[in-house]
Design an enzyme around this catalytic site. Structure first.
Site, PDB file in Angstrom:
ATOM      1  N   GLY A  15      41.303  25.153  47.577  1.00  0.00           N
ATOM      2  CA  GLY A  15      40.677  26.454  47.482  1.00  0.00           C
ATOM      3  C   GLY A  15      39.222  26.324  47.055  1.00  0.00           C
ATOM      4  O   GLY A  15      38.773  25.263  46.623  1.00  0.00           O
ATOM      5  N   CYS A  16      38.479  27.419  47.169  1.00  0.00           N
ATOM      6  CA  CYS A  16      37.050  27.373  46.860  1.00  0.00           C
ATOM      7  C   CYS A  16      36.787  27.243  45.366  1.00  0.00           C
ATOM      8  O   CYS A  16      35.953  26.434  44.937  1.00  0.00           O
ATOM      9  CB  CYS A  16      36.336  28.599  47.432  1.00  0.00           C
ATOM     10  SG  CYS A  16      37.147  30.167  47.069  1.00  0.00           S
TER      11      CYS A  16
END
Length: 326
Positions: free
Chosen positions: A128-129
């Site tokens: 994920g970011c």
């Protein structure tokens, strides 16, 4: 689309099936105008060698086993293949899994930590970011035992594009503009993902405090990490030397000079992560600031970086090396 070794041969979608890519994104119509086709693992498997899946959580795990069976290399941008313990995934995402054999072969797609594993893998769970920005900030500290892991606090801010393209009330201009707020406090789904990798680096179970915020800009993440140092005698330049050495073979991580702190705009439009380091001798804490573009290093760009490694190409191939500035 700019990659010299890649030919785009298939675009799949559900609600967009039957339209052309130019219908969805007119600005890209001159580069490719392939039709959007229904998602069919048979067709994908027969036409593609490498498949990028950007689907809602719980869908990639339904089609990935068929794609792997057909010999495809799969890079999944959802959470489905980020967890080594599928019970953790089910607890946080609610989906029961029937693909445990395939899931066991997945490699976490953070190249700066797992480059060698990625090179041998056929299935990548792209991070994920928030975890990307946070883990790049924390990894040298945990790997080398420089902090007390349980003291780590991650305070992160994201642009609104991190919430996806669907219409959501909290992402409307009238709601998000001129406002800054935390959300999903103590329960954000990226927390167990961060903890999993931190625990692996530290060599024991680690619990991390993570608080995300929505900031009124389109793209970018700034993660500010605080932790208590084991050796209070270390100064800023010591830590910068440690970080520079840790990422010496990582072309996408840039360690800022002493006293320089990164801004999200520096990374915007590039696959770069900028890291700034500070030490507070008064509190005995280290403060690490990590800035990325959430849509590139935090999403699609990282997937391309992983593909390059999987196929034995230069890690930087086909990726933007400079951001948009100002």
């Amino acid at each position: 689309m700019d990659h010299p070794e890649v030919e785009l041969v298939y675009l799949g979608g559900e609600s967009s099936a039957g339209k052309s890519f130019g219908d969805l994104y007119p600005q890209f119509g001159s580069i490719t105008n392939l039709p959007i086709e229904a998602v069919d693992p048979e067709i994908i498997g027969s036409r593609c060698e490498v498949v990028f899946l950007s689907l809602p959580n719980g869908l990639a795990c339904q089609i990935t086993p068929q794609l792997i069976e057909k010999g495809c290399k799969v890079l999944d941008l959802s959470a489905d293949y980020r967890f080594s313990n599928l019970t953790t995934y089910t607890n946080w995402y609610g989906t029961e899994r029937s693909d445990r054999t395939v899931a066991a072969t997945a490699v976490y797609g953070l190249p700066e930590l797992y480059r060698d594993r990625i090179a041998e893998a056929s299935l990548i769970g792209c991070p994920g970011c928030y975890p990307t920005a946070s883990l790049l900030a924390l990894s040298p500290l945990l790997k080398q035992g420089l902090i007390v892991p349980e003291t780590a606090i991650i305070d992160a801010k994201s642009g609104t594009s991190g919430g996806g393209r669907q219409a959501k009330v909290n992402l409307l201009l009238a709601e998000a503009d001129n406002s800054l707020a935390a959300y999903n406090v103590a329960r954000h789904r990226h927390t167990p993902e961060i903890e999993q990798i931190c625990s692996e680096l530290a060599g024991h179970e680690v619990t991390i405090q993570f608080t995300p915020h929505l900031i009124p800009m389109v793209r970018g993440i700034l993660a500010t990490v605080y932790a208590t140092m084991r050796d209070p005698g270390l100064v800023r330049d010591d830590l910068i030397t440690i970080y520079t050495a840790f990422y010496r073979n990582s072309p996408w991580v840039k360690i800022c000079n002493s006293g320089v702190y990164p801004q999200t705009k520096w990374a915007c439009g590039s696959n770069l992560c900028y890291i700034g380091v500070e030490v507070d001798p008064r509190t005995g804490r280290i403060i690490v600031m990590s800035a990325i573009d959430n849509l590139i290093k935090g999403q699609a760009g990282q997937a391309i970086q992983c593909m390059n490694i999987m196929l034995g190409w230069d890690e930087t191939l086909g990726l933007p090396k400079l951001g948009f500035y100002p």
